[in-house]
Design an enzyme around this catalytic site. Structure first.
Site, mmCIF file in Angstrom:
data_model
loop_
_atom_site.group_PDB
_atom_site.id
_atom_site.type_symbol
_atom_site.label_atom_id
_atom_site.label_comp_id
_atom_site.label_asym_id
_atom_site.label_seq_id
_atom_site.Cartn_x
_atom_site.Cartn_y
_atom_site.Cartn_z
ATOM 1 N N TYR A 1 -1.277 -9.704 5.915
ATOM 2 C CA TYR A 1 -0.442 -10.546 6.775
ATOM 3 C C TYR A 1 -1.029 -10.744 8.169
ATOM 4 C CZ TYR A 1 3.017 -10.188 3.092
ATOM 5 O OH TYR A 1 3.657 -10.268 1.885
ATOM 6 N N TYR B 1 6.245 -2.132 -7.694
ATOM 7 C CA TYR B 1 5.428 -1.612 -6.596
ATOM 8 C C TYR B 1 6.291 -0.929 -5.546
ATOM 9 C CZ TYR B 1 7.070 -5.478 -3.686
ATOM 10 O OH TYR B 1 7.867 -6.345 -2.977
ATOM 11 N N PHE C 1 7.953 -0.110 3.577
ATOM 12 C CA PHE C 1 8.410 -1.431 4.005
ATOM 13 C C PHE C 1 9.021 -2.259 2.876
ATOM 14 C CE2 PHE C 1 3.828 -2.107 3.156
ATOM 15 C CZ PHE C 1 3.872 -3.170 2.266
ATOM 16 N N ASP C 2 8.721 -1.948 1.622
ATOM 17 C CA ASP C 2 9.311 -2.750 0.539
ATOM 18 C C ASP C 2 9.086 -2.060 -0.799
ATOM 19 O OD1 ASP C 2 10.657 -4.836 -0.650
ATOM 20 O OD2 ASP C 2 8.943 -6.170 -0.717
ATOM 21 N N PHE D 1 -0.186 -0.466 -1.573
ATOM 22 C CA PHE D 1 0.725 -0.764 -2.670
ATOM 23 C C PHE D 1 0.428 0.171 -3.842
ATOM 24 C CE2 PHE D 1 0.617 -4.719 -0.297
ATOM 25 C CZ PHE D 1 1.942 -5.137 -0.313
ATOM 26 N N ILE E 1 -0.541 -12.428 -1.362
ATOM 27 C CA ILE E 1 -1.583 -12.245 -0.349
ATOM 28 C C ILE E 1 -2.930 -12.026 -1.042
ATOM 29 C CG2 ILE E 1 -0.061 -11.397 1.469
ATOM 30 C CD1 ILE E 1 -0.766 -8.565 0.661
#
Length: 567
Positions: free
Chosen positions: A336, A280, A290-291, A353, A310
């Site tokens: 979150y 992802y 962010f990731d 994502f 999540i």
């Protein structure tokens, strides 16, 4: 006579010149305006009926100051054209632009006339005003919106009750900065249209899409009104907000799924309880990264629907196929929440994502076997203990090649059921005949497990083997490493003891067993090291471990107790 005439003319001219040079200033009939500074752009000019905020210095023609708004620490705020000002100032302000500066000269009749103004302004005074206009608005004004950037794709816009995250610079109409979210290094997060914002901002944000940039200008009636905010925003001030929208969601939102790529065939879709491996990239709605699992060079591996991820991702991973690519958009209440992660994910952030499903399986899965070729004659089938030779291509579920015997130019040879291959392969090789071809899908708990094989097989990976059986040698019965193919001589020990010294040493034992195998009278278990089998057989007969077998120690298998594995 002529001389006297010229002399009279000369004295008259001299008298006229003297009188002119010492005459008092000629009274002004109208105001005189000198524009000392004009802005490059003038969006709006003062009209009668407008409300203005301006600074000024008031002086007499000799430069003596009689009044100044700067000394009072606040602008002069007033309606224009409504007789709230002296006539000359009412007239002088019309047509001015914000940030324009004018020097205005006003005659007494358009100022305080013959009466003056108390002790401050004497009668019949000409007044000079140095004016700087800071603000204009009209009671009829509404919120003004100017969009200067809009993304090509604007699928959703702000509606009443949406929650938004945005950055802004807040200035007065003259450009004075009074606040900025950028300076605080965090967005302004709020609901829209339910009274959490000033009315002008509530209206100005409606219809924006993520990534859009707009300038929102509002009169004080839709901002902070007559009193301002008590600190940086003065009373009766127009406000200008330069806004960029970063995020948008509604508390009623669920996740949204966009399928970016679906394989032509999808034999199975993920469900609750499956274990999935996927890659992802994670971004915020404005594209801020962010990731990424790619940056860690390994998939993200987890169970679906078990609360290990999540809630939005748990839901978004359901119903996927191996090889499918999808975009999952998750509102903060399914991600979150208000707090974020404290690092890269801000509070109340919508997450996006882009995922690529590599494989998934269920802990209840067993080996999946698909035979795609079987020879017409297929009588002898592989079983536990058989020595088999086969070719294979091994891949992950996404088609990534792991290994292939074809690249080595030789078969892979194993004894079935002996632990020489992973349990799933042992199962997949059974009941095959020579020439048969199959695809064997092995879940990780029957393959290489959670750890995998470093550098070769990822942890928790489902494996796919395309197999061709090349050769098959029948093994021995379960529990046997050597069998007799003919009747055993009654004097077996004596035959082994070639030198008739009353015991059999390792060499005599090994030579005898090998001779039986060569002559076809006996058979060793195929696929194992013959020397090690014979050494093990000798050790089992040498019960006192003195390196030799006596007649009393020697026994055949059917003479043994169940605990021993002998001849």
């Amino acid at each position: 006579m002529i001389c006297r005439l010229y002399l009279r003319i000369f004295f008259q001219a001299l008298l006229i010149t003297f009188v002119a040079c010492n005459a008092p200033p000629v009274p002004l009939d109208d105001i005189v305006i000198e524009k000392t500074s004009v802005p490059e752009t003038c969006v709006r000019a003062v009209q009668s009926g407008d409300f203005v905020r301006y600074h000024y210095h008031g002086t007499f023609p000799d430069g003596k100051k009689f009044d100044s708004s700067y000394d009072k620490g606040s602008t002069y705020n007033v309606y224009v054209g409504k007789r709230q000002l002296i006539e000359g100032m009412d007239k002088a302000l019309v047509g001015m632009c914000v940030n324009e500066r004018r020097l205005v000269k006003i005659p007494p009749k358009m100022a305080y006339g013959k009466d003056g103004y108390g002790d401050t302004i004497p009668p019949n005074s000409i007044l000079h005003f140095d004016v700087l206009l800071l603000d204009i608005w009209n009671p009829e004004d509404k919120v003004q919106i100017k969009t200067y950037y809009k993304p090509e794709n604007c699928g959703r816009t702000i509606e009443v009750s949406d929650f938004v995250r945005y950055h802004y610079n807040g200035t007065l109409l003259d450009g004075t900065l009074f606040d900025s979210s950028h300076n605080r290094l965090r967005t302004y997060d709020t609901y829209v249209g339910i009274g959490w914002l000033i009315a002008g901002m509530d209206q100005g944000l409606l219809g924006m899409c993520v990534g859009e940039k707009r300038i929102i200008t509002m009169p004080p009636s839709l901002g902070y009104g007559e009193n301002g905010d008590g600190s940086d925003i003065p009373g009766q001030a127009s406000l200008v907000f330069d806004v960029v929208l970063l995020d948008l969601h509604n508390p009623k939102d669920g996740i949204t799924v966009e399928k970016l790529g679906v394989p032509e065939t999808c034999q199975r879709q993920s469900k609750v309880g499956d274990f999935i491996r996927y890659h992802y990239n994670g971004t915020l709605m404005d594209g801020t990264f962010f990731d990424s699992s790619y940056s860690r060079k390994r998939t993200y591996d987890t169970y679906i629907g078990k609360g290990y991820v999540i809630a939005g991702m748990d839901e978004g991973l359901l119903g996927v196929c191996v090889g499918e690519k999808r975009r999952i958009t998750i509102p903060p209440h399914l991600a979150y929440g208000e707090e974020g992660t404290g690092t890269k994910i801000p509070g109340s952030a919508v997450l996006i994502f882009d995922i690529d499903v590599i494989d998934f399986h269920n802990p209840s899965d067993t080996v999946e076997i698909t035979t795609f070729f079987k020879p017409s004659k297929c009588d002898v089938l592989s079983k536990k203990g058989d020595f088999v030779k086969y070719h294979y291509n091994a891949t992950l579920m996404d088609g990534t090649l792991i290994d292939s015997t074809h690249s080595y130019g030789k078969t892979y040879n194993v004894v079935l059921g002996s632990g020489q291959v992973v349990l799933g392969m042992d199962m997949g090789l059974k009941d095959m005949c020579i020439g048969e071809k199959r695809t064997v899908v092995i879940p990780p708990h029957l393959g290489y497990g959670e750890r995998g094989v470093e550098g070769e097989v990822p942890g928790s990976a489902v494996l796919v083997f395309d197999i061709e059986m090349i050769d098959l040698e029948e093994g021995l019965p379960d529990g046997y490493m050597f069998i007799w193919n003919s009747d055993v001589t009654p004097d077996l020990f004596t035959e082994m003891d070639k030198n008739l010294d009353g015991h059999v040493d390792p060499v005599e034992f090994s030579n005898y067993i090998n001779h039986q195998v060569v002559t076809g009278k006996g058979k060793l278990a195929p696929g194992f090291d013959a020397g090690k089998i014979i050494d093990n057989m000798f050790s089992n007969q040498d019960r006192n471990s003195d390196g030799k077998i006596t007649a009393n120690e020697f026994k055949l298998k059917d003479e043994e107790t169940k605990e021993h594995d002998e001849l």
